[in-house]
Design an enzyme around this catalytic site. Sequence first.
Site, PDB file in Angstrom:
ATOM      1  N   ILE A 184      17.327  52.262  93.230  1.00 59.59           N
ATOM      2  CA  ILE A 184      16.976  50.874  92.948  1.00 59.59           C
ATOM      3  C   ILE A 184      17.133  50.038  94.210  1.00 59.59           C
ATOM      4  CG2 ILE A 184      17.486  48.859  91.510  1.00 59.59           C
ATOM      5  CD1 ILE A 184      16.459  51.299  89.955  1.00 59.59           C
ATOM      6  N   TYR A 213      31.766  59.823  91.877  1.00 62.69           N
ATOM      7  CA  TYR A 213      30.793  58.897  91.291  1.00 62.69           C
ATOM      8  C   TYR A 213      30.028  59.579  90.156  1.00 62.69           C
ATOM      9  CZ  TYR A 213      26.807  55.670  91.056  1.00 62.69           C
ATOM     10  OH  TYR A 213      25.838  54.792  90.622  1.00 62.69           O
ATOM     11  N   VAL A 224      37.819  44.653  85.036  1.00 61.85           N
ATOM     12  CA  VAL A 224      37.714  45.378  83.770  1.00 61.85           C
ATOM     13  C   VAL A 224      38.281  46.793  83.844  1.00 61.85           C
ATOM     14  CG1 VAL A 224      35.841  44.034  82.758  1.00 61.85           C
ATOM     15  CG2 VAL A 224      35.301  45.896  84.336  1.00 61.85           C
ATOM     16  N   ALA A 257      30.908  62.170  88.381  1.00 61.61           N
ATOM     17  CA  ALA A 257      31.797  62.443  87.254  1.00 61.61           C
ATOM     18  C   ALA A 257      31.997  61.201  86.394  1.00 61.61           C
ATOM     19  CB  ALA A 257      33.150  62.948  87.760  1.00 61.61           C
ATOM     20  N   SER A 302      27.812  39.168  88.572  1.00 60.39           N
ATOM     21  CA  SER A 302      27.701  38.093  89.562  1.00 60.39           C
ATOM     22  C   SER A 302      26.702  38.431  90.660  1.00 60.39           C
ATOM     23  CB  SER A 302      29.066  37.792  90.186  1.00 60.39           C
ATOM     24  OG  SER A 302      29.543  38.926  90.909  1.00 60.39           O
ATOM     25  N   ARG A 303      26.261  39.698  90.712  1.00 65.02           N
ATOM     26  CA  ARG A 303      25.341  40.121  91.766  1.00 65.02           C
ATOM     27  C   ARG A 303      24.587  41.368  91.318  1.00 65.02           C
ATOM     28  NH1 ARG A 303      29.509  41.550  96.444  1.00 65.02           N
ATOM     29  NH2 ARG A 303      30.715  39.937  95.411  1.00 65.02           N
ATOM     30  N   GLY A 336      30.356  42.839  85.555  1.00 66.46           N
ATOM     31  CA  GLY A 336      29.858  42.953  86.921  1.00 66.46           C
ATOM     32  C   GLY A 336      28.520  42.273  87.101  1.00 66.46           C
ATOM     33  N   ASN A 384      28.182  47.304  83.032  1.00 65.14           N
ATOM     34  CA  ASN A 384      27.457  47.479  84.288  1.00 65.14           C
ATOM     35  C   ASN A 384      28.384  47.595  85.488  1.00 65.14           C
ATOM     36  OD1 ASN A 384      25.052  46.978  86.258  1.00 65.14           O
ATOM     37  ND2 ASN A 384      26.485  45.306  86.691  1.00 65.14           N
TER      38      ASN A 384
END
Length: 257
Positions: free
Chosen positions: A199, A166, A75, A168, A14-15, A12, A101
Amino acid sequence: MDMNSKVALVTGSSRGIGRTIALKLAREGYRVAVNYYNNPQEAPERIKENQEQAQEVLQEIEAAGSSGIVLGADVSDPAMARELVEAVIKEYGQIDVLVNNAGINKDQLILRIKDEEWDKLINTNLSSAFYCCREALKQMVRKRYGRIINISSVVGLSGNAGQAHYAASKSGLLGLTFSIAREYGVRGITANVIAPGYIQSDMTAGFSPEQKEKMLSAIALGRLGTPEDIAGVVVFLASDAAAYLTAQVIKVDGGMS
């Protein structure tokens, strides 16, 4: 081991945070495999956008004097995760650092979470890490060296209203990581968790002034974290300086928790 010979796979990437991690590792001399989300069932325009973003990351990696490859994969699919790891090993002969990630989120009260929403969150955020770890460990065990870094969340430690699925999935990363650390520590492999707080991202940019004020009041440092804050800890955990650090959760949340 020569730092310039090390290879990192960042899922993950690409951004967002993944992108920053990939670039930070490249500037430290790693060769980096940039992974973007690619599933044939998704709209072609979305896949094209993901690929273009990944190519931009690769250009920045090369501009930093390092090298890398771009690989598309979903993935959360075990076959595609296996093919991704195999492609990196075919290209470079090794994977020294695996950063799991890739992740998604969609807030929803638990009584409204549909089965397919639960499955998607668990598969994308947790199962994907298991699949990638399982494949990368095969080569790391033979080499007797490896760094596994799983990106969780402080929500995985505390839970949060509207984020049961999320939380869990992110909590599950802790058990996975600790188990890997115990199973493979004697083979020179470390496994650690980074738990980010709030973040700076597209999501937080959309918060109202009232939401931002409430959020900042809970953070000891009085500011949101940046993707660079996370990437810096990844670089440390991947380095020889962290060789005796394993089965740990590092909360990068500005003192929020």
